[in-house]
Design an enzyme around this catalytic site. Structure first.
Site, mmCIF file in Angstrom:
data_model
loop_
_atom_site.group_PDB
_atom_site.id
_atom_site.type_symbol
_atom_site.label_atom_id
_atom_site.label_comp_id
_atom_site.label_asym_id
_atom_site.label_seq_id
_atom_site.Cartn_x
_atom_site.Cartn_y
_atom_site.Cartn_z
ATOM 1 N N LYS A 217 24.744 -8.378 -10.748
ATOM 2 C CA LYS A 217 23.750 -8.968 -11.638
ATOM 3 C C LYS A 217 22.657 -7.919 -11.875
ATOM 4 O O LYS A 217 21.824 -7.666 -10.996
ATOM 5 C CB LYS A 217 23.163 -10.242 -11.015
ATOM 6 N N GLU A 293 16.506 -4.491 0.217
ATOM 7 C CA GLU A 293 15.658 -3.296 0.083
ATOM 8 C C GLU A 293 14.537 -3.697 -0.861
ATOM 9 O O GLU A 293 14.774 -3.885 -2.058
ATOM 10 C CB GLU A 293 16.461 -2.112 -0.444
ATOM 11 N N CYS A 327 9.721 2.104 -5.521
ATOM 12 C CA CYS A 327 9.218 1.331 -4.375
ATOM 13 C C CYS A 327 8.808 2.226 -3.220
ATOM 14 O O CYS A 327 7.989 1.825 -2.392
ATOM 15 C CB CYS A 327 10.238 0.302 -3.930
ATOM 16 N N GLU A 426 1.658 -4.086 -3.850
ATOM 17 C CA GLU A 426 2.462 -3.119 -4.587
ATOM 18 C C GLU A 426 2.144 -3.213 -6.075
ATOM 19 O O GLU A 426 2.379 -4.250 -6.702
ATOM 20 C CB GLU A 426 3.956 -3.357 -4.345
#
Length: 523
Positions: A217, A293, A327, A426
């Site tokens: 996906k 992750e 990230c 973040e």
């Protein structure tokens, strides 16, 4: 760099001067024709790829893929939901149970995956163009980093297939105890929009090499390259049903995959908030294995005794490469107070060099943010930081608005404390939060004071002190006197709310295999 880490092939400019304009720059790609002309002529496939063929979503619905650099519609993408996921999972299960893939010899499966890797390389320009149009990243980086890294990942795991041995437990003369790895069955892979091809290869490589069937996906913003990747896999000889792609919205296709009782494992890369949902999906369905992750707020520690020129170059690319949409980006820039002013001065030429440009211009090094919504979110973080007392040292504004795209220049916030939102959350954009420290021990304490633990770095001439700091840093990857060095044979993943399990290296097989003990009585 990567969300995860796409720097397998990325090289920084050679060090020869503190002025970036005087450094030797990587050669610009030499495309066979103008990229804008090629983009206009490109035929875009937006249908799902299920059981070996392209098809519209069962509902007939679709959504628009938007070019982040122009705000214009690229293509209509199939909006898959539970019905399409059911179809893909059923095909994957049939293929697995019939052993059309896992039942082939290791040499046969290896040959198919090696051919797939070569097909990816032979379609480098096409795949790079799809990646740039969809994600807004510079065509130069798609050509020299993203597509080559994808091909290398598939090839590396192909080469592992006939080189992984099982074990015999030392158990005495009266028994034979073997320990074998077996595929889990059907794997759902969910990948983000910042490095679509690279991170797909990190899931597909080990999952398929182990003999599983996979349903991928892709992020709704970046489905085009994944769909082309599936067509190339079929051309390479991967049997129908073994690899399907179900594009769609996260709360529809993504949730359906996470909740599906026919999926045995999920490999997810993305935000921590969505990663939590996949843990819940597993609990609500069949307790499927989940490898995550997730996000990061990585500390980049710069001490006064290091090579400030080199550290500044790496710090610039650590946060501004790929528009900061990485990230593992060095978004918390911890600099010893004695050299803060000198360090910021060394950052300024790099900020000038890395100003955003047209992603289809071969000289551009920084492209567009993924969407208008994300651009607004990044700028809101900057304003919130200023309200909390941070000072704006560089950037902090939308640029190139006349293009219709979403661009934000290199940004540095100064006078940041580790309690501010810009140091805790973040941002996933080109925004560095500059935090001061007096001693390395203090820097390590600040670095570890985070919900995240994906990556970290230490710049220090005293290698003993650097090693000691690295041992104390709670992060899945720690770099010393460098940043974002990566290889497919080194594991990547995080501590704490940056997830669990590892992508890349042989350790990735742990997420997609079961260990079976077989005990034979010889008494």
């Amino acid at each position: 760099m990567i969300c995860g880490n796409g720097a397998l092939f990325r090289t920084l400019p050679a060090m020869s001067s503190s002025n970036p304009s005087k450094r030797s720059r990587p050669a610009a790609p030499a495309p066979s024709s103008d990229w804008h002309e090629r983009a206009a002529a490109l035929r875009l496939e937006g249908r799902a790829f299920i059981d070996g063929r392209s098809m519209a979503a069962h509902s007939g619905r679709s959504f628009a893929s938007i070019n982040p650099a122009t705000g214009q519609v690229l293509a209509d993408i199939a909006a898959c939901n539970h019905a399409d996921v059911d179809l893909a999972v059923a095909a994957a299960r049939r293929a697995f149970d019939a052993r059309v893939w896992v039942g082939q010899s290791p040499a046969q499966r290896k040959a198919v995956m090696l051919k797939w890797a070569e097909l990816i390389r032979s379609h480098t320009e096409e795949l790079a163009l799809l990646e740039t149009l969809d994600s807004g990243k510079p065509i130069k980086e798609s050509l020299r980093v993203d597509v080559p890294s994808c091909a290398a990942g598939i090839q590396w795991y192909a080469e592992c297939i006939d080189k992984l041995y099982d074990e015999v437990a030392p158990n005495g003369d009266d028994s034979l105890v073997t320990i074998t790895r077996e595929p889990v069955g059907v794997v759902g892979a969910v990948v983000p929009w910042n490095y679509p091809l690279i991170i797909a290869s990190w899931k597909l490589g080990p999952a398929l090499a182990a003999g599983n069937s996979v349903v991928l996906k892709p992020a709704e913003q970046t489905s085009l390259s994944a769909l082309r990747l599936a067509a190339l896999a079929k051309e390479a000889g991967l049997p129908d049903g073994v690899f399907s792609v179900v594009p769609g919205l996260g709360h529809e296709a993504g949730a359906a995959l996470g909740l599906h009782p026919g999926v045995d494992a999920i490999g997810f890369t993305g935000s921590t908030a969505v990663g939590r949902k996949y843990m819940v999906y597993a609990a609500q369905s069949n307790l499927k294995r989940v490898g995550l992750e997730l996000g990061g707020k990585s500390p980049h520690i710069v001490t006064a005794d290091c090579d400030l020129d080199k550290a500044a170059m790496h710090a610039a690319y650590a946060i501004w490469y790929n528009q900061g949409e990485t990230c593992s980006a060095g978004s918390r820039l911890l600099v010893q107070r004695d050299v803060q002013r000198a360090f910021v001065e060394r950052l300024k030429p790099w900020a000038q060099r890395l100003q955003p440009g047209d992603p289809l211009d071969a000289s551009t090094e920084m492209g567009a943010l993924i969407s208008g919504e994300h651009c607004e979110r990044v700028l809101t973080h900057v304003e919130q930081g200023r309200r909390e007392g941070a000072s704006l040292l560089l950037g902090g504004e939308r640029v190139r608005a006349e293009s219709g795209g979403w661009f934000v220049g290199p940004t540095v916030l100064g006078n940041v404390s580790n309690t501010m939102a810009v140091a805790r959350e973040e941002i996933f954009g080109p925004v560095a939060a500059l935090i001061g420290f007096d001693t390395l021990d203090e820097a390590v304490t600040i670095a570890n004071d985070s919900d995240y633990g994906l990556a970290a770095a230490v710049w220090c001439r005293d290698i003993t002190q650097a090693h000691r700091a690295a041992r104390r840093l709670r992060a899945g990857t720690v770099w010393i006197n460098t940043y974002d060095r990566a290889s497919i044979n080194a594991p990547f993943g995080g501590y704490k709310q940056s997830g669990h399990g590892r992508d890349k290296s042989l350790h990735a097989f742990d997420k997609y295999t079961e260990l079976k003990t077989t005990w034979v009585d010889l008494s």
